[in-house]
Motif scaffolding. Structure first.
Motif, mmCIF file in Angstrom:
data_model
loop_
_atom_site.group_PDB
_atom_site.id
_atom_site.type_symbol
_atom_site.label_atom_id
_atom_site.label_comp_id
_atom_site.label_asym_id
_atom_site.label_seq_id
_atom_site.Cartn_x
_atom_site.Cartn_y
_atom_site.Cartn_z
ATOM 1 N N LEU A 1 0.804 -1.222 0.000
ATOM 2 C CA LEU A 1 0.000 0.000 0.000
ATOM 3 C C LEU A 1 0.833 1.266 0.000
ATOM 4 O O LEU A 1 0.286 2.369 -0.079
ATOM 5 C CB LEU A 1 -0.937 0.001 1.218
ATOM 6 N N GLY A 2 2.161 1.129 0.106
ATOM 7 C CA GLY A 2 3.011 2.306 0.121
ATOM 8 C C GLY A 2 2.880 3.119 1.391
ATOM 9 O O GLY A 2 2.845 4.350 1.353
ATOM 10 N N VAL A 3 2.785 2.445 2.538
ATOM 11 C CA VAL A 3 2.615 3.124 3.824
ATOM 12 C C VAL A 3 3.946 3.142 4.558
ATOM 13 O O VAL A 3 4.638 2.130 4.639
ATOM 14 C CB VAL A 3 1.533 2.418 4.674
ATOM 15 N N ASP A 4 4.318 4.315 5.086
ATOM 16 C CA ASP A 4 5.550 4.473 5.842
ATOM 17 C C ASP A 4 5.347 3.944 7.257
ATOM 18 O O ASP A 4 4.560 4.490 8.031
ATOM 19 C CB ASP A 4 5.936 5.951 5.877
ATOM 20 N N LEU A 5 6.054 2.884 7.594
ATOM 21 C CA LEU A 5 5.898 2.290 8.922
ATOM 22 C C LEU A 5 6.334 3.231 10.029
ATOM 23 O O LEU A 5 5.871 3.122 11.162
ATOM 24 C CB LEU A 5 6.708 0.989 9.002
ATOM 25 N N GLY B 1 1.550 1.655 16.554
ATOM 26 C CA GLY B 1 0.984 0.337 16.774
ATOM 27 C C GLY B 1 0.077 0.312 17.988
ATOM 28 O O GLY B 1 0.188 1.140 18.883
ATOM 29 N N SER B 2 -0.838 -0.637 17.995
ATOM 30 C CA SER B 2 -1.733 -0.824 19.130
ATOM 31 C C SER B 2 -1.108 -1.862 20.053
ATOM 32 O O SER B 2 -0.797 -2.961 19.634
ATOM 33 C CB SER B 2 -3.113 -1.288 18.648
ATOM 34 N N ARG C 1 -3.967 -0.405 7.605
ATOM 35 C CA ARG C 1 -5.143 0.009 6.833
ATOM 36 C C ARG C 1 -5.712 1.319 7.357
ATOM 37 O O ARG C 1 -6.331 2.073 6.603
ATOM 38 C CB ARG C 1 -6.221 -1.075 6.895
ATOM 39 N N ALA C 2 -5.524 1.586 8.626
ATOM 40 C CA ALA C 2 -6.056 2.816 9.205
ATOM 41 C C ALA C 2 -5.206 4.029 8.874
ATOM 42 O O ALA C 2 -5.595 5.152 9.169
ATOM 43 C CB ALA C 2 -6.173 2.669 10.722
ATOM 44 N N ALA C 3 -4.045 3.826 8.250
ATOM 45 C CA ALA C 3 -3.180 4.951 7.898
ATOM 46 C C ALA C 3 -2.819 4.891 6.422
ATOM 47 O O ALA C 3 -1.658 4.770 6.049
ATOM 48 C CB ALA C 3 -1.916 4.920 8.752
ATOM 49 N N ARG D 1 -16.044 -0.165 10.617
ATOM 50 C CA ARG D 1 -15.103 -1.282 10.648
ATOM 51 C C ARG D 1 -15.248 -2.184 9.433
ATOM 52 O O ARG D 1 -14.272 -2.799 8.995
ATOM 53 C CB ARG D 1 -15.277 -2.073 11.939
ATOM 54 N N ALA D 2 -16.453 -2.271 8.868
ATOM 55 C CA ALA D 2 -16.633 -3.070 7.658
ATOM 56 C C ALA D 2 -15.848 -2.474 6.494
ATOM 57 O O ALA D 2 -15.280 -3.206 5.679
ATOM 58 C CB ALA D 2 -18.119 -3.148 7.300
ATOM 59 N N ARG D 3 -15.771 -1.155 6.435
ATOM 60 C CA ARG D 3 -15.098 -0.495 5.306
ATOM 61 C C ARG D 3 -13.588 -0.433 5.452
ATOM 62 O O ARG D 3 -12.898 -0.129 4.470
ATOM 63 C CB ARG D 3 -15.691 0.900 5.123
#
Length: 467
Positions: free
Chosen positions: A201-205, A210-211, A221-223, A371-373
């Motif tokens: 997804l090209g997300v910068d860790l 983190g939770s 997915r949330a970011a 949460r479904a989306r």
């Protein structure tokens, strides 16, 4: 010993892909805990464990696709938690020979203990420094660290009161602040699937929190907006687009197969009626005036509550057609059709919609749709709905005639709330109305049962204060 298997998360699911383990071998688990993330053709689901015990062995590696019913892990009962230690004793060893070393190891400990207890005689000599330490502890966080240390802590966003000081009297030093800042900058533990998903997804860790100290797939997915700007990641973005296209194609294939089966096997009949919502809308507006915007009701909450209550009063439509006969549902498990942003749909379960208060139902509905989306549904929230409701009113549609989702026997549809000329007691006026429709399985019910259901929905909406 129980087996944790790949669950059937819908009538159209034949296989699933284990994307991530949320537990490790040896971890204790309780009934209802989420233990794994499974990807289906429609969505990514957090799967719950239905046993209480300890994870004995993980049988399937992340990224593996297996059929429904395949064992994924073994769950040992709590009573068996100490059983493996019995195998440490040799077969011919007498029972007491195992306890002798323990006793021998215990003797030096008990012999040394009196020495440790007798040693504190010179302790009174060490008591005078205590006031100094007390003064140092009292001044911590009140400027005793010095301007440089305070400046470094402020720039790094470090709370000095939370830093353990290594200086004299417990003072926080520059080294302590730098060590705390480095610990804050250190990346959290990232699960393998979350790392792979971040690449796709090209997300910068580095920008993902983190939770519980661990970055999981749900955090990625949330970011979605934190893209890595470097050029070498372009192939990863292309791979992500390819993966998204494949997922959408798989979802469409799954939906097509199930709907084709429904149209082929289920003899549908369709009914619809127009419902006057003037009373319901007036009551809702008066209710909303007493609450902030975040706690106000939407018409969807009233429609869902009426549909669920009617299903309780007309149980012939609340259940399943299995093995040639109808089985009534033990409770009303309302499936709510949700359109996904990337295309396709999913129908998570809104449990106890017939008995929830309207404000509670509204909160649960918002949470379920959100949460479904983002792919954070639990397995219990996608399993065994007894009746599905679809509402396309927000899309401008005035009437919905859907296809029954097997093995259910009915589907309820609501259109957009519109203002139309309407006669009441011989007087013509403009009133808000909605078209309610019913698609049902003729094998389980006839049109008279369906008509009774829609009549109950209409009656309930005329008394919204009783919903």
């Amino acid at each position: 010993m129980a087996e944790f298997t790949m669950p059937a998360l819908g009538a159209d699911m034949d296989e699933g892909t284990l994307q991530e383990w949320l537990v490790h071998a040896g971890d204790p688990v309780h009934k209802g805990d989420t233990v794994a993330v499974v990807e289906t053709a429609k969505s990514t689901i957090e799967v719950e464990c239905f046993e209480t015990g300890k994870v004995g062995q993980l049988l399937v590696s992340p990224g593996t696709t297996v059929p429904v019913g395949t064992p994924l892990a073994r769950i040992e009962p709590v009573a068996e938690a100490g059983a493996p230690t019995k195998s440490l004793q040799a077969p011919g060893e007498p029972p007491r020979s195992r306890s002798l070393p323990t006793a021998e190891r215990a003797r030096p400990t008990t012999r040394k203990t009196p020495r440790r207890q007798s040693a504190p005689r010179p302790a009174p000599a060490s008591t005078p420094p205590h006031p100094d330490r007390d003064r140092a502890d009292a001044h911590r966080g009140h400027g005793d660290e010095g301007p440089l240390v305070r400046h470094l802590a402020e720039r790094a966003g470090i709370d000095l009161d939370a830093v353990h000081g290594s200086g004299r009297g417990g003072r926080v030093t520059r080294t302590d602040v730098e060590r705390a800042a480095a610990a804050a900058r250190s990346p959290a533990r990232v699960t393998p699937y979350a790392r792979r998903l971040a690449r796709e997804l090209g997300v910068d860790l580095g920008g993902v929190m983190g939770s519980g100290g661990t970055v999981r797939a749900s955090d990625i997915r949330a970011a979605p907006g934190q893209a890595i700007p470097s050029g070498p990641e372009v192939p990863s973005r292309a791979a992500a687009r390819t993966s998204t296209v494949q997922r959408k194609e798989g979802m469409r294939e799954s939906i097509a197969g199930l709907m084709a089966r429904a149209n082929r096997e289920i003899p549908h009949y369709y009914l619809s009626t127009t419902i006057d919502l003037a009373t319901a809308m007036q009551w809702m507006h008066e209710h909303n005036r007493q609450f902030p915007v975040s706690e106000r009701l939407l018409p969807a909450a009233l429609l869902l509550k009426a549909a669920a209550r009617a299903a309780r009063e007309v149980p012939e439509l609340n259940g399943y057609w299995i093995d040639g006969h109808f089985t009534a549902g033990a409770e009303v498990r309302l499936g709510v059709a949700v359109s996904l942003r990337g295309g396709g749909l999913i129908a998570p379960v809104l449990r106890h919609a017939d008995i929830l208060e309207l404000p509670q139902l509204m909160v649960r509905l918002k949470d379920l749709v959100t949460r479904a989306r983002v792919g954070r549904l639990r397995s219990s929230e996608v399993s065994d709905p007894t009746l599905t409701v679809t509402n396309l009113g927000d899309q401008g549609v005035e009437e919905v005639l859907g296809v029954v989702y097997p093995p259910q026997v009915a589907l309820v549809g609501f259109g957009r709330v519109v203002e139309r000329p309407w006669a009441v007691d011989g007087l013509l006026g403009v009133r808000p109305i909605v078209t309610a429709s019913l698609s049902a399985d003729h094998r389980a019910t006839d049109g008279a049962v369906g008509a009774r259901y829609l009549t109950v929905v209409d009656r309930l909406l005329q008394s919204p204060e009783e919903l």
